[in-house]
Write a protein that holds these residues in place. Structure first.
Motif, PDB file in Angstrom:
ATOM      1  N   LYS A  50      -4.494   8.650 -17.669  1.00  0.00           N
ATOM      2  CA  LYS A  50      -5.563   8.107 -16.838  1.00  0.00           C
ATOM      3  C   LYS A  50      -5.204   6.834 -16.088  1.00  0.00           C
ATOM      4  CE  LYS A  50      -9.679   7.822 -18.702  1.00  0.00           C
ATOM      5  NZ  LYS A  50     -10.737   7.599 -19.703  1.00  0.00           N
ATOM      6  N   GLN A  51      -4.633   5.851 -16.750  1.00  0.00           N
ATOM      7  CA  GLN A  51      -4.446   4.516 -16.183  1.00  0.00           C
ATOM      8  C   GLN A  51      -3.141   4.421 -15.385  1.00  0.00           C
ATOM      9  OE1 GLN A  51      -7.119   2.633 -16.320  1.00  0.00           O
ATOM     10  NE2 GLN A  51      -8.026   4.232 -17.583  1.00  0.00           N
ATOM     11  N   LEU A  52      -3.104   5.093 -14.247  1.00  0.00           N
ATOM     12  CA  LEU A  52      -1.907   5.164 -13.410  1.00  0.00           C
ATOM     13  C   LEU A  52      -1.463   3.785 -12.943  1.00  0.00           C
ATOM     14  CD1 LEU A  52      -3.048   8.155 -11.159  1.00  0.00           C
ATOM     15  CD2 LEU A  52      -1.870   8.248 -13.379  1.00  0.00           C
ATOM     16  N   SER A  53      -2.414   2.923 -12.686  1.00  0.00           N
ATOM     17  CA  SER A  53      -2.114   1.613 -12.099  1.00  0.00           C
ATOM     18  C   SER A  53      -1.417   0.657 -13.061  1.00  0.00           C
ATOM     19  CB  SER A  53      -3.394   0.959 -11.566  1.00  0.00           C
ATOM     20  OG  SER A  53      -4.288   0.691 -12.629  1.00  0.00           O
ATOM     21  N   MET A  62       0.849  -1.187   0.000  1.00  0.00           N
ATOM     22  CA  MET A  62       0.000   0.000   0.000  1.00  0.00           C
ATOM     23  C   MET A  62       0.888   1.242   0.000  1.00  0.00           C
ATOM     24  SD  MET A  62      -3.279   0.584   0.152  1.00  0.00           S
ATOM     25  CE  MET A  62      -4.575   1.532   0.832  1.00  0.00           C
ATOM     26  N   ALA A  63       0.487   2.250  -0.736  1.00  0.00           N
ATOM     27  CA  ALA A  63       1.262   3.477  -0.863  1.00  0.00           C
ATOM     28  C   ALA A  63       1.232   4.301   0.424  1.00  0.00           C
ATOM     29  CB  ALA A  63       0.719   4.314  -2.017  1.00  0.00           C
ATOM     30  N   THR A  64       2.334   4.968   0.676  1.00  0.00           N
ATOM     31  CA  THR A  64       2.381   6.035   1.671  1.00  0.00           C
ATOM     32  C   THR A  64       2.084   7.304   0.891  1.00  0.00           C
ATOM     33  OG1 THR A  64       4.056   4.885   2.962  1.00  0.00           O
ATOM     34  CG2 THR A  64       3.841   7.263   3.318  1.00  0.00           C
ATOM     35  N   ILE A  65       1.055   8.054   1.281  1.00  0.00           N
ATOM     36  CA  ILE A  65       0.561   9.172   0.472  1.00  0.00           C
ATOM     37  C   ILE A  65       0.765  10.501   1.187  1.00  0.00           C
ATOM     38  CG2 ILE A  65      -1.454  10.155  -0.697  1.00  0.00           C
ATOM     39  CD1 ILE A  65      -2.637   7.250  -0.670  1.00  0.00           C
ATOM     40  N   THR A  66       1.371  11.441   0.466  1.00  0.00           N
ATOM     41  CA  THR A  66       1.457  12.830   0.898  1.00  0.00           C
ATOM     42  C   THR A  66       0.699  13.655  -0.131  1.00  0.00           C
ATOM     43  OG1 THR A  66       3.631  12.495   1.889  1.00  0.00           O
ATOM     44  CG2 THR A  66       2.986  14.776   1.413  1.00  0.00           C
ATOM     45  N   TRP A  81      -7.933   5.114  -8.899  1.00  0.00           N
ATOM     46  CA  TRP A  81      -7.119   5.543  -7.756  1.00  0.00           C
ATOM     47  C   TRP A  81      -6.885   4.369  -6.792  1.00  0.00           C
ATOM     48  CZ3 TRP A  81      -3.918   9.185  -6.283  1.00  0.00           C
ATOM     49  CH2 TRP A  81      -3.592   9.285  -4.928  1.00  0.00           C
ATOM     50  N   GLN A  82      -7.949   3.654  -6.481  1.00  0.00           N
ATOM     51  CA  GLN A  82      -7.839   2.540  -5.538  1.00  0.00           C
ATOM     52  C   GLN A  82      -6.890   1.463  -6.046  1.00  0.00           C
ATOM     53  OE1 GLN A  82      -9.285   4.622  -2.983  1.00  0.00           O
ATOM     54  NE2 GLN A  82      -8.935   2.540  -2.285  1.00  0.00           N
ATOM     55  N   GLN A  83      -6.900   1.191  -7.332  1.00  0.00           N
ATOM     56  CA  GLN A  83      -5.949   0.229  -7.906  1.00  0.00           C
ATOM     57  C   GLN A  83      -4.526   0.773  -7.819  1.00  0.00           C
ATOM     58  OE1 GLN A  83      -7.274  -0.585 -11.925  1.00  0.00           O
ATOM     59  NE2 GLN A  83      -8.345  -2.415 -11.260  1.00  0.00           N
ATOM     60  N   PHE A  84      -4.368   2.033  -8.152  1.00  0.00           N
ATOM     61  CA  PHE A  84      -3.056   2.675  -8.183  1.00  0.00           C
ATOM     62  C   PHE A  84      -2.361   2.637  -6.831  1.00  0.00           C
ATOM     63  CE2 PHE A  84      -0.861   6.993  -8.089  1.00  0.00           C
ATOM     64  CZ  PHE A  84       0.288   6.563  -8.738  1.00  0.00           C
ATOM     65  N   ILE A  85      -3.087   2.956  -5.770  1.00  0.00           N
ATOM     66  CA  ILE A  85      -2.438   3.071  -4.453  1.00  0.00           C
ATOM     67  C   ILE A  85      -2.188   1.730  -3.775  1.00  0.00           C
ATOM     68  CG2 ILE A  85      -3.250   5.430  -4.096  1.00  0.00           C
ATOM     69  CD1 ILE A  85      -5.296   4.206  -2.044  1.00  0.00           C
ATOM     70  N   GLN A  86      -2.508   0.647  -4.440  1.00  0.00           N
ATOM     71  CA  GLN A  86      -2.192  -0.673  -3.882  1.00  0.00           C
ATOM     72  C   GLN A  86      -0.691  -0.957  -3.947  1.00  0.00           C
ATOM     73  OE1 GLN A  86      -4.520  -2.419  -2.171  1.00  0.00           O
ATOM     74  NE2 GLN A  86      -5.662  -0.553  -2.669  1.00  0.00           N
ATOM     75  N   GLN A  87       0.019  -0.216  -4.770  1.00  0.00           N
ATOM     76  CA  GLN A  87       1.463  -0.411  -4.910  1.00  0.00           C
ATOM     77  C   GLN A  87       2.200   0.113  -3.684  1.00  0.00           C
ATOM     78  OE1 GLN A  87       3.168   0.610  -8.783  1.00  0.00           O
ATOM     79  NE2 GLN A  87       1.085   0.974  -9.514  1.00  0.00           N
ATOM     80  N   ASP A  88       3.306  -0.538  -3.360  1.00  0.00           N
ATOM     81  CA  ASP A  88       4.152  -0.128  -2.244  1.00  0.00           C
ATOM     82  C   ASP A  88       5.108   0.952  -2.740  1.00  0.00           C
ATOM     83  OD1 ASP A  88       5.489   0.041   0.167  1.00  0.00           O
ATOM     84  OD2 ASP A  88       6.768  -1.689  -0.255  1.00  0.00           O
ATOM     85  N   MET A  89       4.682   2.202  -2.639  1.00  0.00           N
ATOM     86  CA  MET A  89       5.475   3.339  -3.113  1.00  0.00           C
ATOM     87  C   MET A  89       5.294   4.498  -2.158  1.00  0.00           C
ATOM     88  SD  MET A  89       3.117   4.705  -6.265  1.00  0.00           S
ATOM     89  CE  MET A  89       1.372   4.301  -6.192  1.00  0.00           C
ATOM     90  N   ASP A  90       6.196   5.456  -2.259  1.00  0.00           N
ATOM     91  CA  ASP A  90       6.093   6.713  -1.532  1.00  0.00           C
ATOM     92  C   ASP A  90       5.514   7.708  -2.530  1.00  0.00           C
ATOM     93  OD1 ASP A  90       6.407   9.038  -0.064  1.00  0.00           O
ATOM     94  OD2 ASP A  90       8.388   8.479   0.683  1.00  0.00           O
ATOM     95  N   LEU A  91       4.247   8.020  -2.399  1.00  0.00           N
ATOM     96  CA  LEU A  91       3.505   8.807  -3.381  1.00  0.00           C
ATOM     97  C   LEU A  91       3.264  10.228  -2.876  1.00  0.00           C
ATOM     98  CD1 LEU A  91       1.879   8.946  -6.040  1.00  0.00           C
ATOM     99  CD2 LEU A  91      -0.072   7.988  -4.762  1.00  0.00           C
ATOM    100  N   ILE A  92       3.718  11.193  -3.645  1.00  0.00           N
ATOM    101  CA  ILE A  92       3.462  12.607  -3.378  1.00  0.00           C
ATOM    102  C   ILE A  92       2.507  13.076  -4.471  1.00  0.00           C
ATOM    103  CG2 ILE A  92       4.481  14.904  -3.155  1.00  0.00           C
ATOM    104  CD1 ILE A  92       7.191  13.341  -2.578  1.00  0.00           C
ATOM    105  N   VAL A  93       1.366  13.604  -4.061  1.00  0.00           N
ATOM    106  CA  VAL A  93       0.299  13.946  -4.999  1.00  0.00           C
ATOM    107  C   VAL A  93       0.015  15.443  -4.930  1.00  0.00           C
ATOM    108  CG1 VAL A  93      -2.079  13.464  -5.653  1.00  0.00           C
ATOM    109  CG2 VAL A  93      -0.729  11.692  -4.561  1.00  0.00           C
TER     110      VAL A  93
END
Length: 169
Positions: A65-68, A1-5, A108-120
């Motif tokens: 569009k298809q970030l995931s 799961m992503a860490t989101i900022t 969005w829900q599919q995209f944030i399933q990845q283990d990443m450090d996400l800055i939005v």
């Protein structure tokens, strides 16, 4: 799961610069995830200005569009921005608010399933002039609801005010 900022604020508030500095501080090889669809020459110039702000450290990925569909596992990713990404859904869903919101949330829900450090990066459209027409009002609603959805999931949220980051979560 992503860490989101989440970094939000008005136009020219310093959101992108702040987010870029944050990403560069977290990784020697951050990823810039550009969501823009080039609509006209003015916008193309804005994109070129943003590109010139980044050096060779950056890996650039363009996805409307298809970030995931991209694998960002283990990376620091700067998504710039939610507003442009939502514009693509809104347009492709024939300006149907509910359909665009549902499609964006699902992606969005599919995209944030990845283990990443996400800055939005996103925009606070509702803090400005009230939109003058129905389509603009629908888009402002879409943006506001998606911002709430992302902020609820975010670990950290900053509001940019005149180039100053204010941590609100």
């Amino acid at each position: 799961m992503a860490t989101i900022t989440l970094v939000t604020g008005g136009a020219r508030s310093g959101k992108s610069s702040f987010a870029q500095q944050m990403a560069e501080g977290k990784s020697e090889r951050p990823v810039y995830l550009a969501t823009a669809r080039i609509w006209d020459e003015d916008f193309a110039q804005r994109v070129r200005r943003h590109q010139a702000d980044r050096d060779q450290r950056w890996e650039n990925v363009e996805e409307e569009k298809q970030l995931s569909k991209h694998d960002f596992s283990g990376k620091v990713v700067l998504m710039d921005c939610v507003t442009l990404w939502l514009t693509n859904f809104f347009h492709d869903c024939s300006y149907q608010l509910d359909e665009a919101l549902e499609a964006a949330k699902a992606e969005w829900q599919q995209f944030i399933q990845q283990d990443m450090d996400l800055i939005v990066v996103t925009n606070e459209l509702g803090m400005g002039v009230h939109p003058e027409n129905e389509m603009a009002r629908k888009f402002a609603d879409l943006q506001g609801w998606m911002n709430q959805h992302i902020a609820a999931q975010a670990d950290t949220v900053y509001l940019m005010v005149s180039g100053i980051p204010v941590k609100i979560k």
